[in-house]
Scaffold this motif. Sequence first.
Motif, PDB file in Angstrom:
ATOM      1  N   GLN A  68      26.986  64.920  40.501  1.00  0.00           N
ATOM      2  CA  GLN A  68      25.871  64.068  40.070  1.00  0.00           C
ATOM      3  C   GLN A  68      25.739  62.806  40.916  1.00  0.00           C
ATOM      4  O   GLN A  68      24.690  62.190  40.974  1.00  0.00           O
ATOM      5  CB  GLN A  68      26.095  63.659  38.604  1.00  0.00           C
ATOM      6  CG  GLN A  68      26.003  64.829  37.643  1.00  0.00           C
ATOM      7  CD  GLN A  68      26.598  64.486  36.285  1.00  0.00           C
ATOM      8  OE1 GLN A  68      27.698  63.943  36.217  1.00  0.00           O
ATOM      9  NE2 GLN A  68      25.870  64.799  35.234  1.00  0.00           N
ATOM     10  N   GLY A  69      26.821  62.394  41.548  1.00  0.00           N
ATOM     11  CA  GLY A  69      26.851  61.140  42.301  1.00  0.00           C
ATOM     12  C   GLY A  69      28.265  60.584  42.191  1.00  0.00           C
ATOM     13  O   GLY A  69      29.184  61.298  41.755  1.00  0.00           O
ATOM     14  N   ALA A  70      28.459  59.344  42.609  1.00  0.00           N
ATOM     15  CA  ALA A  70      29.813  58.769  42.536  1.00  0.00           C
ATOM     16  C   ALA A  70      29.737  57.254  42.446  1.00  0.00           C
ATOM     17  O   ALA A  70      28.815  56.642  42.995  1.00  0.00           O
ATOM     18  CB  ALA A  70      30.629  59.161  43.765  1.00  0.00           C
ATOM     19  N   TRP A  71      30.710  56.675  41.790  1.00  0.00           N
ATOM     20  CA  TRP A  71      30.890  55.225  41.859  1.00  0.00           C
ATOM     21  C   TRP A  71      31.696  54.925  43.115  1.00  0.00           C
ATOM     22  O   TRP A  71      32.670  55.613  43.403  1.00  0.00           O
ATOM     23  CB  TRP A  71      31.651  54.692  40.636  1.00  0.00           C
ATOM     24  CG  TRP A  71      30.781  54.579  39.434  1.00  0.00           C
ATOM     25  CD1 TRP A  71      30.775  55.394  38.347  1.00  0.00           C
ATOM     26  CD2 TRP A  71      29.790  53.579  39.211  1.00  0.00           C
ATOM     27  NE1 TRP A  71      29.830  54.980  37.452  1.00  0.00           N
ATOM     28  CE2 TRP A  71      29.206  53.867  37.961  1.00  0.00           C
ATOM     29  CE3 TRP A  71      29.310  52.486  39.947  1.00  0.00           C
ATOM     30  CZ2 TRP A  71      28.181  53.084  37.426  1.00  0.00           C
ATOM     31  CZ3 TRP A  71      28.302  51.706  39.410  1.00  0.00           C
ATOM     32  CH2 TRP A  71      27.738  52.017  38.156  1.00  0.00           C
ATOM     33  N   ARG A  72      31.266  53.913  43.840  1.00  0.00           N
ATOM     34  CA  ARG A  72      32.030  53.442  44.986  1.00  0.00           C
ATOM     35  C   ARG A  72      32.536  52.055  44.606  1.00  0.00           C
ATOM     36  O   ARG A  72      31.750  51.192  44.202  1.00  0.00           O
ATOM     37  CB  ARG A  72      31.098  53.357  46.190  1.00  0.00           C
ATOM     38  CG  ARG A  72      31.754  52.913  47.460  1.00  0.00           C
ATOM     39  CD  ARG A  72      30.717  53.115  48.576  1.00  0.00           C
ATOM     40  NE  ARG A  72      31.311  52.852  49.867  1.00  0.00           N
ATOM     41  CZ  ARG A  72      31.333  51.650  50.428  1.00  0.00           C
ATOM     42  NH1 ARG A  72      30.816  50.610  49.824  1.00  0.00           N
ATOM     43  NH2 ARG A  72      31.871  51.498  51.626  1.00  0.00           N
ATOM     44  N   TYR A  73      33.848  51.871  44.668  1.00  0.00           N
ATOM     45  CA  TYR A  73      34.398  50.555  44.334  1.00  0.00           C
ATOM     46  C   TYR A  73      35.586  50.276  45.248  1.00  0.00           C
ATOM     47  O   TYR A  73      36.109  51.185  45.904  1.00  0.00           O
ATOM     48  CB  TYR A  73      34.816  50.502  42.854  1.00  0.00           C
ATOM     49  CG  TYR A  73      36.066  51.271  42.532  1.00  0.00           C
ATOM     50  CD1 TYR A  73      36.016  52.648  42.322  1.00  0.00           C
ATOM     51  CD2 TYR A  73      37.302  50.638  42.450  1.00  0.00           C
ATOM     52  CE1 TYR A  73      37.165  53.363  42.050  1.00  0.00           C
ATOM     53  CE2 TYR A  73      38.452  51.351  42.170  1.00  0.00           C
ATOM     54  CZ  TYR A  73      38.373  52.702  41.971  1.00  0.00           C
ATOM     55  OH  TYR A  73      39.520  53.411  41.708  1.00  0.00           O
ATOM     56  N   PHE A  74      36.011  49.024  45.281  1.00  0.00           N
ATOM     57  CA  PHE A  74      37.103  48.634  46.187  1.00  0.00           C
ATOM     58  C   PHE A  74      38.392  48.308  45.439  1.00  0.00           C
ATOM     59  O   PHE A  74      38.364  47.666  44.400  1.00  0.00           O
ATOM     60  CB  PHE A  74      36.698  47.387  46.999  1.00  0.00           C
ATOM     61  CG  PHE A  74      35.922  47.729  48.227  1.00  0.00           C
ATOM     62  CD1 PHE A  74      34.579  48.069  48.140  1.00  0.00           C
ATOM     63  CD2 PHE A  74      36.524  47.728  49.478  1.00  0.00           C
ATOM     64  CE1 PHE A  74      33.845  48.387  49.280  1.00  0.00           C
ATOM     65  CE2 PHE A  74      35.805  48.033  50.621  1.00  0.00           C
ATOM     66  CZ  PHE A  74      34.456  48.369  50.518  1.00  0.00           C
ATOM     67  N   ASP A  75      39.494  48.775  45.982  1.00  0.00           N
ATOM     68  CA  ASP A  75      40.820  48.303  45.601  1.00  0.00           C
ATOM     69  C   ASP A  75      41.542  48.015  46.910  1.00  0.00           C
ATOM     70  O   ASP A  75      40.891  47.833  47.939  1.00  0.00           O
ATOM     71  CB  ASP A  75      41.560  49.359  44.751  1.00  0.00           C
ATOM     72  CG  ASP A  75      41.620  48.951  43.277  1.00  0.00           C
ATOM     73  OD1 ASP A  75      41.869  47.756  43.040  1.00  0.00           O
ATOM     74  OD2 ASP A  75      41.421  49.800  42.397  1.00  0.00           O
TER      75      ASP A  75
END
Length: 560
Positions: A156-163
């Motif tokens: 469906q899509g994706a969350w892109r986040y930073f660690d």
Amino acid sequence: MSGNGRRAAWETLGTQTFDVLVVGGGIVGTGIARDLALRGVRVALVEQHDLASGTSSRPTRLVHGGLRYLEIYDFGLVREDLREREILLRVAPHLVFPLPFLLPQYGRSGLYRAKLRAGMQLYDLLSFDKSLPSRRWLSRDEVLEAEPAINADGLQGAWRYFDAQVPLVERLVVENALDAAAHGAVVLNHARMERFLRDESGVVTGAIVRDSMGSAMGGQQAEVRAALTVNASGPWLDMNDREIRPGTPPLLRLTKGVHLVTPSATRNAHVLFAQSDGRLFFVVPWLGHSLVGTTDTDYRGDPAQAAADEEDVRYLTSEARRAFPEAPFDRVHYAYAGVRALARVEGVKEGQVSRKHKVLDHLLKDGVAGIVSVVGGKITAYRGIAEEVGDLVARRLGVEAKSETERRVFPGGELGGSEGLASYVKTELLPRAKALGLDGEQAEHLGRTYGALAHEVLALIERDRTLGERLLPDGPAVAAEVVWAVEREWAATLADFLLRRSCIGLRADQALGGLERIAEVMGRVRGWDAARCEEEVARYREEIAPMRRFSTAESGLGTE
Ligand SMILES: Cc1cc2nc3c(=O)[nH]c(=O)nc-3n(C[C@H](O)[C@H](O)[C@H](O)COP(=O)(O)OP(=O)(O)OC[C@H]3O[C@@H](n4cnc5c(N)ncnc54)[C@H](O)[C@@H]3O)c2cc1C
């Protein structure tokens, strides 16, 4: 540290009285030693095997709040760890790097997606003081463009986040020890705490420490006297605390976690949910490979013996292949296993146990003065744990100095105002390396391993040009690293050098093609004869054998 240096350290350990004896040279123990030494406290640290040889060299290598812990409502832990993430990015810019993640969504209901969005918002909110970019939702097409290898079925899509990632935790441990020693701490590896010393009223006054290198150091032993002893022995804590708390239940719940190191399979780091049991796992780019992990299963026995088994490998391989059907997860370079030391909770599944640490003052808990234990704690949290222990020790010893580690940059992190490690390597290291006949790949390797300390390695080559010689025909490491590791970083065995100083033993082939040659170079510095060099090679092979049990190179299944 050379043979002479080790002898001198034994001498000092046995003859001086310390303010604090730290038992355990993992990230927590070395972090505590650094925190205390920077406050002017007189510290000794002993490690039974090598610095970072325990759990600290077996993690997923993330510096993160842990999205997963939001699910178990550990908001305090997530906030604390996100704060620590910022601090580590600042004080160790040569070892801790921002890492973008994709969290793909498949066939999820509207309700689930709303819940996840709220979780992502909360994660951002809890890191309100961050320097890293905020999350963003990527459409299905954007995800497929960013990661063509991903399973497109139902995406469906994706969350892109930073660690953040600390690819070489081993170096972070060593740098904590280096900075502690630079501020007066006496650090000794291959020195095992055998038992605590007690006075007539039962107060712990230090420990008997014995050389654990076998006959090589002639069975040295010392009675180390200290006003306070800190037990930072990670998953070995209950084994070491037994005589302090006889007949009481264990403090720890131990769980094993396995990672596979495979050929590079994805462009991005991914947070995924296993189809077989819904558990969260990671696929992360690491040193030009992919790191796939982890498992989480209850563990009993000696943490030093933990190793991947067939079931662990099957589980990780098949889940990674479901997520990336065409990617080369059928090939495994090697696998490593580590043991989590979690504060004991029964009656819940392994993954539900909080990762929050505890600092135990045995005077309050068991009526035994002179000893403090650290239970649990993530790598991400180690600096804060060390500060907490440092504050407790300072109160006990009447030391007024405050912790400095929140602001003080590591020696290797002094990048002279450069905007990050890459620019430092290009502008500072490369010209000096080139003048010594090294190439760009070698400058990059030195920078990524030692940060600004690479200049010290280059200075050795300036003094003796033969030290610019390559250790492996197909790798960038140079002989000067051996000299640096032995003389300055306590490398006493071939395995110490390969796995936890230069880290070239973490390559796909684990440096197996050059062992005899590297042992010979190390032998010249350590004064080994031919038989001892052979013994070192054999011991290294023995140490990595459990890691290579599932290597497809070994079984001839893959072309490595
Ligand atoms: C699979 C897995 C994945 C993980 N992933 C992450 C992650 O991505 N991010 C994160 O933040 N955390 C992660 N962690 C947690 C993290 O690795 C640990 O919490 C951390 O390394 C613990 O450090 P430590 O110093 O307490 O223990 P250790 O590193 O085990 O150090 C304890 C040391 O004490 C020594 N010792 C024991 N007994 C004695 C004795 N008698 N005398 C002298 N020395 C002794 C041991 O040899 C050992 O070196 C992970 C853990 C696991 C298992």
